[in-house]
Design a protein around this motif. Structure first.
Motif, mmCIF file in Angstrom:
data_model
loop_
_atom_site.group_PDB
_atom_site.id
_atom_site.type_symbol
_atom_site.label_atom_id
_atom_site.label_comp_id
_atom_site.label_asym_id
_atom_site.label_seq_id
_atom_site.Cartn_x
_atom_site.Cartn_y
_atom_site.Cartn_z
ATOM 1 N N GLU A 95 0.715 -1.130 0.088
ATOM 2 C CA GLU A 95 -0.009 0.052 -0.131
ATOM 3 C C GLU A 95 0.859 1.215 0.154
ATOM 4 O O GLU A 95 1.996 1.186 0.356
ATOM 5 N N GLY A 96 0.194 2.494 -0.313
ATOM 6 C CA GLY A 96 1.207 3.489 -0.217
ATOM 7 C C GLY A 96 1.274 4.413 -1.526
ATOM 8 O O GLY A 96 1.481 3.701 -2.807
ATOM 9 N N THR A 97 1.690 5.630 -1.574
ATOM 10 C CA THR A 97 1.920 6.229 -2.570
ATOM 11 C C THR A 97 2.995 7.183 -2.313
ATOM 12 O O THR A 97 2.973 7.886 -1.378
ATOM 13 N N THR A 98 3.876 7.364 -3.264
ATOM 14 C CA THR A 98 5.089 8.458 -2.913
ATOM 15 C C THR A 98 4.981 9.381 -4.412
ATOM 16 O O THR A 98 4.710 9.051 -5.442
ATOM 17 N N GLU A 142 3.227 9.646 10.320
ATOM 18 C CA GLU A 142 2.155 10.328 9.353
ATOM 19 C C GLU A 142 2.765 10.515 8.108
ATOM 20 O O GLU A 142 4.033 10.493 7.884
ATOM 21 N N SER A 143 1.991 11.025 7.257
ATOM 22 C CA SER A 143 2.366 11.402 5.984
ATOM 23 C C SER A 143 3.591 12.644 5.852
ATOM 24 O O SER A 143 3.372 13.284 7.055
ATOM 25 N N GLY A 144 4.496 12.686 4.965
ATOM 26 C CA GLY A 144 5.280 13.922 5.007
ATOM 27 C C GLY A 144 6.589 13.319 4.199
ATOM 28 O O GLY A 144 6.676 12.314 3.364
ATOM 29 N N PHE A 145 7.645 14.170 4.078
ATOM 30 C CA PHE A 145 8.808 14.197 3.308
ATOM 31 C C PHE A 145 9.611 12.858 4.099
ATOM 32 O O PHE A 145 9.645 12.880 5.220
ATOM 33 N N ARG A 146 9.804 11.874 3.069
ATOM 34 C CA ARG A 146 10.328 10.633 3.377
ATOM 35 C C ARG A 146 11.943 10.480 3.311
ATOM 36 O O ARG A 146 12.649 9.939 4.308
ATOM 37 N N LEU A 173 13.629 14.688 -3.806
ATOM 38 C CA LEU A 173 13.132 14.799 -2.545
ATOM 39 C C LEU A 173 11.780 13.760 -2.672
ATOM 40 O O LEU A 173 10.990 13.975 -3.914
ATOM 41 N N VAL A 174 11.646 13.029 -1.707
ATOM 42 C CA VAL A 174 10.492 12.014 -1.899
ATOM 43 C C VAL A 174 9.274 12.229 -0.664
ATOM 44 O O VAL A 174 9.729 12.438 0.571
ATOM 45 N N TRP A 175 8.145 12.597 -1.032
ATOM 46 C CA TRP A 175 7.128 12.517 -0.315
ATOM 47 C C TRP A 175 6.167 11.329 -0.111
ATOM 48 O O TRP A 175 6.267 10.582 -1.144
ATOM 49 N N ALA A 176 5.857 11.078 0.893
ATOM 50 C CA ALA A 176 5.205 9.627 1.100
ATOM 51 C C ALA A 176 3.754 10.009 1.709
ATOM 52 O O ALA A 176 3.835 10.562 2.750
ATOM 53 N N ASP A 177 2.749 9.199 1.517
ATOM 54 C CA ASP A 177 1.501 9.317 2.168
ATOM 55 C C ASP A 177 1.555 8.426 3.517
ATOM 56 O O ASP A 177 2.727 7.592 3.879
#
Length: 259
Positions: free
Chosen positions: A146-149, A202-206, A172-176
């Motif tokens: 699951e999940g979106t980046t 929580e979601s944010g920059f990974r 730069l990677v953001w992840a839900d």
């Protein structure tokens, strides 16, 4: 050693010089096959490094049709198309492989269970402004994950000599929340079986990544390349109890043949 596609490895492949080519002429094709060795963390956040072999594949054909500008296959993105190209901009999508994580990868993961490998779908928008490149890519895990980046990337290419080219890249990677929970979270069941307390990221920059690649043409068809770089985990990913090291180096050495 085992064949593996780890998180930093796919980022290293994303910086491969074979991925930084000018658009093909209409009706043209390009095929590059090679083999490489990668040094990368055992899992995202691990302090242990592994050495693994990896195939280097890059194939592209450009029919130049409306909504089907280019068809491509490569190790990082999988099978995809460039659907639209106008000036320096291009857009498309791909279906590829999302790597998993085994709790046997490290003693620290015991009790955390496995994350199975799965398919992934991606959409991208890219700009090629001569030596400079920029990209925006969204990836969605399918099936057992699951999940979106969303990844924002930039690169700079420089030809030092006729045979030697350099490529610098940063992203730069953001992840839900689903992605962060899957890779860096600890749920109630996992907490009862492992050394960790519950942790709900929580979601944010990974993460952020930087890399440098050098590619050398031994002949018009044979090439070698080397990539070094580092991934810096950010936010809740860096604060996760699973994370042993926030800054993770990686490297890739490869050789191949252009048909």
């Amino acid at each position: 050693m085992r064949l593996a596609f780890s998180f930093p490895l796919l980022l290293a492949l994303g910086a491969s010089p074979a991925l930084a080519q000018a658009p093909l002429a209409q009706g043209g094709w390009d095929l590059r096959l090679g083999i490489g060795g990668v040094v990368a963390p055992a899992y995202p956040g691990s302090k242990s490094l592994e050495v693994n072999p990896v195939p280097l594949v890059e194939a592209a054909y450009r029919p130049g049709l409306p909504l089907l500008d280019t068809i491509f296959l490569n190790t990082r993105d999988g099978l995809g198309i460039v659907a639209f190209r106008s000036g320096p901009f291009s857009a498309g999508g791909a279906i590829g492989y999302a790597p998993g994580r085994d709790e046997d990868d490290a003693a620290r993961l015991r009790g955390m269970g496995d994350i199975d490998g799965a398919a992934k779908a991606s959409l991208f928008l890219r700009g090629d402004f001569g030596a400079f490149g920029a990209s925006l890519q969204a990836e969605k895990a399918l099936g057992d994950q699951e999940g979106t980046t969303v990844t924002l990337g930039a690169s700079y290419r420089y030809r030092l000599t006729e045979s030697l080219s350099l490529l610098g890249a940063a992203s730069l990677v953001w992840a839900d929340g689903d992605d962060m929970e899957q890779w860096f979270g600890v749920d109630r069941v996992q907490a009862s079986r492992s050394r960790f307390r519950e942790y709900r990221p929580e979601s944010g920059f990974r993460s952020a990544r930087v890399s440098a690649t050098a590619a050398y043409a031994l002949t018009p068809r044979w090439w070698i390349s080397a990539t070094v770089g580092a991934v810096q985990l950010l936010g809740d990913a860096a604060d996760s109890p699973i994370t042993e090291r926030e800054t993770q180096p990686f490297g890739l050495l490869g050789a191949g043949y252009r048909f």
